[in-house]
Design a protein around this motif. Structure first.
Motif, PDB file in Angstrom:
ATOM      1  N   SER A  37     -28.416  49.448  36.885  1.00  0.00           N
ATOM      2  CA  SER A  37     -27.733  50.232  37.916  1.00  0.00           C
ATOM      3  C   SER A  37     -26.829  51.282  37.292  1.00  0.00           C
ATOM      4  O   SER A  37     -25.950  50.968  36.487  1.00  0.00           O
ATOM      5  CB  SER A  37     -26.905  49.323  38.820  1.00  0.00           C
TER       6      SER A  37
ATOM      7  N   LEU B  17     -30.670  48.398  50.304  1.00  0.00           N
ATOM      8  CA  LEU B  17     -30.631  47.905  48.922  1.00  0.00           C
ATOM      9  C   LEU B  17     -30.789  46.390  48.902  1.00  0.00           C
ATOM     10  O   LEU B  17     -31.518  45.838  48.066  1.00  0.00           O
ATOM     11  CB  LEU B  17     -29.314  48.307  48.263  1.00  0.00           C
TER      12      LEU B  17
ATOM     13  N   ALA C 104     -23.599  50.638  44.088  1.00  0.00           N
ATOM     14  CA  ALA C 104     -24.755  49.744  44.082  1.00  0.00           C
ATOM     15  C   ALA C 104     -24.484  48.521  43.219  1.00  0.00           C
ATOM     16  O   ALA C 104     -24.855  47.397  43.578  1.00  0.00           O
ATOM     17  CB  ALA C 104     -25.987  50.492  43.565  1.00  0.00           C
TER      18      ALA C 104
ATOM     19  N   VAL D  20     -31.615  51.503  39.621  1.00  0.00           N
ATOM     20  CA  VAL D  20     -30.895  52.107  40.737  1.00  0.00           C
ATOM     21  C   VAL D  20     -30.078  53.284  40.230  1.00  0.00           C
ATOM     22  O   VAL D  20     -29.282  53.132  39.295  1.00  0.00           O
ATOM     23  CB  VAL D  20     -29.969  51.086  41.431  1.00  0.00           C
TER      24      VAL D  20
ATOM     25  N   TYR E 169     -29.670  55.375  45.505  1.00  0.00           N
ATOM     26  CA  TYR E 169     -28.673  54.732  46.364  1.00  0.00           C
ATOM     27  C   TYR E 169     -27.573  55.718  46.727  1.00  0.00           C
ATOM     28  O   TYR E 169     -27.085  56.468  45.880  1.00  0.00           O
ATOM     29  CB  TYR E 169     -28.053  53.536  45.644  1.00  0.00           C
TER      30      TYR E 169
ATOM     31  N   ASP F 114     -19.458  50.745  48.736  1.00  0.00           N
ATOM     32  CA  ASP F 114     -19.458  49.295  48.629  1.00  0.00           C
ATOM     33  C   ASP F 114     -18.593  48.727  49.750  1.00  0.00           C
ATOM     34  O   ASP F 114     -18.237  49.439  50.698  1.00  0.00           O
ATOM     35  CB  ASP F 114     -18.958  48.846  47.246  1.00  0.00           C
TER      36      ASP F 114
ATOM     37  N   ASP G 187     -35.155  54.086  50.382  1.00  0.00           N
ATOM     38  CA  ASP G 187     -33.936  54.436  49.652  1.00  0.00           C
ATOM     39  C   ASP G 187     -33.231  55.624  50.301  1.00  0.00           C
ATOM     40  O   ASP G 187     -33.667  56.149  51.339  1.00  0.00           O
ATOM     41  CB  ASP G 187     -34.238  54.677  48.168  1.00  0.00           C
TER      42      ASP G 187
END
Length: 282
Positions: free
Chosen positions: A57, A135, A62, A96, A120, A260, A40
């Motif tokens: 999450s 991930l 994430a 997460v 994350y 992302d 991680d």
């Protein structure tokens, strides 16, 4: 500064290739190997014993990645207020949290669930492709995550080229209240990646007289809490500060930008705003 940043981001593709070959990434259409092992963002090796049917999450980036790799139905978005109860569900196979998650909250989560807790994030943001791949490996969707990471790596390389060609911008980051935020905060990392260089450290008090003596070219006003251009122009001592005189006051989320698939575009837009031509109205 430009040389170091450019060199660091130019090796993203090589780093990504090393991650892919070193972690046994399989396409999600094949048989993903469990238990899955991934590293991680805190550098801790996490073991996920079986394919998680429920993933809690707390991190927006994430959550987006998990959905993009086909785990929308299994992903349960949570906040700090709802996370402990969500994690306590016996079906939860993975939790997460963001890299900057409150340690006390992480302790409570750890007490509430037997599921592994995965941190994350990416610090610096140039590590985003690696974070995305890891991930994906943890949840058995390494192939899909690798494809997303490849696009992010290419976008970050484009960002590095743009920043290197334009140079850096002297930037002040105004946090909530009359204080500043530093380079290690989420918004600070975003500004640094986009070519901004902080001129005031974390926790500095925004004294108008002191700030007026600084050659601040861009003023990042954190939302919520930062000042708008009209408010800054109303302070006589700040009127001549280049960032304010030129109208280069930017509104940026205090949480920075999610890690992302859309991260490179967000940073490219920020880089363009940092270098924008002077404007006369807000």
């Amino acid at each position: 500064m430009r040389t170091v940043r450019h060199a660091a981001l130019s090796v993203i593709a090589l780093t990504l290739a090393m991650v892919l070959t070193g972690c046994g990434v399989k396409d999600e259409r094949g048989a993903a190997a469990f238990p899955a092992r991934a590293v991680d963002a805190a550098g801790t090796e996490i073991t996920v014993p079986s394919a998680p049917v429920r993933i809690v999450s707390l991190d927006d980036g994430a959550t987006a990645i998990l959905r993009d790799v086909g785990l929308d139905a299994a992903t349960v978005p949570a906040t700090s207020a709802t996370a402990v109860a969500a994690a306590g569900d016996p079906r939860t196979g993975l939790v997460v949290v963001g890299l900057d998650a409150d340690p006390l909250l992480v302790e409570r989560l750890d007490a509430a669930t037997d599921a592994p807790i995965y941190r994350y994030g990416a610090e610096p943001l140039g590590d985003a492709p690696t974070a995305i791949v890891q991930l994906g490996v943890a949840v058995g969707r390494g192939g899909a995550a690798a494809r997303i990471a490849d696009g992010v790596a290419r976008g970050m390389a484009t960002l590095a080229e743009r920043v290197a060609s334009r140079g850096t911008v002297r930037t002040l980051i105004e946090g909530p209240g009359p204080t500043t935020l530093g380079a290690a905060t989420p918004v600070g990392l975003a500004v640094d990646s986009a070519g901004g260089v902080n001129v005031v450290g974390v926790g500095g008090v925004l004294d108008p007289v002191t700030v007026s003596a600084l050659d601040v070219e861009a003023w990042v006003s954190v939302q919520p809490g930062g000042s708008a251009l009209t408010a800054l122009r109303g302070i006589a001592e700040l009127a001549a500060v280049p960032a304010i005189a030129d109208g280069r006051v930017l509104r940026v989320p205090a949480a920075g930008y999610p890690i992302d698939a859309a991260l490179p575009n967000a940073l490219l837009a920020l880089a363009d705003e940092l270098h924008a031509s002077p404007v006369s109205v807000e």
